[in-house]
Design an enzyme around this catalytic site. Structure first.
Site, PDB file in Angstrom:
ATOM      1  N   ALA A  81     -41.040  42.388  16.528  1.00 52.42           N
ATOM      2  CA  ALA A  81     -41.058  40.989  16.945  1.00 52.42           C
ATOM      3  C   ALA A  81     -39.960  40.261  16.178  1.00 52.42           C
ATOM      4  CB  ALA A  81     -42.419  40.358  16.652  1.00 52.42           C
ATOM      5  N   CYS A  82     -39.153  39.497  16.879  1.00 53.86           N
ATOM      6  CA  CYS A  82     -38.095  38.712  16.251  1.00 53.86           C
ATOM      7  C   CYS A  82     -38.715  37.761  15.225  1.00 53.86           C
ATOM      8  CB  CYS A  82     -37.348  37.925  17.317  1.00 53.86           C
ATOM      9  SG  CYS A  82     -36.212  36.693  16.649  1.00 53.86           S
ATOM     10  N   ILE A  83     -38.208  37.787  14.006  1.00 52.75           N
ATOM     11  CA  ILE A  83     -38.803  36.986  12.939  1.00 52.75           C
ATOM     12  C   ILE A  83     -38.739  35.488  13.236  1.00 52.75           C
ATOM     13  CG2 ILE A  83     -36.717  36.958  11.510  1.00 52.75           C
ATOM     14  CD1 ILE A  83     -38.695  37.144   9.075  1.00 52.75           C
TER      15      ILE A  83
END
Length: 136
Positions: A81-83
């Site tokens: 998941a993109c931070i």
């Protein structure tokens, strides 16, 4: 298998509000069954909701987060998941929980949180990158 491909999947639509995660999972299952490889899955934008351990759909609905977690674990596929997207939407792992002194974390295993470098790496490593958008 000759002519097998390695795919990177990018999911930007949230479960229960779009068909993006469902369509991506159907594609991933079919690709693996046909002898192809899913190199990695990257969640971006609202797609990060798929990685929340707090999703609790009604018992008569498919639990897409759990379905994805089971598929990824079964096939040893990394999922990130993109931070930036995750933090904006209240999705944190233990590291971010400690960093921001939050009372809990809610990242479902086997998902991880990382930067866009994971997406870039996946796009370079795989033969194809396929996007599953949640557009309106």
């Amino acid at each position: 298998m000759p002519n097998s491909l390695a795919y990177t999947l990018v999911i930007t639509g949230a479960p229960w509000t779009t068909q993006a995660p469902q369509t991506a999972l159907l594609f991933a299952r079919a690709a693996v069954s046909a002898g192809h490889k899913i190199d990695r899955v990257f969640l971006y934008g609202d797609g990060v909701h798929l990685a929340s351990s707090l999703n609790a759909p009604p018992s008569d609905e498919t639990h897409w987060s759990q379905q994805w977690a089971d598929f990824l674990t079964q096939h040893g596929i990394p999922a990130t998941a993109c931070i930036a997207s995750a933090l904006r939407r209240g999705l944190v792992n233990e590291t971010e929980q400690a960093r921001y002194e939050l009372p809990a974390n809610n990242l479902r295993a086997p998902f991880e949180i990382a930067g866009l470098g994971e997406w870039v790496e996946g796009s370079k490593a795989g033969d194809r990158t396929i996007y599953f958008h949640g557009g309106s």
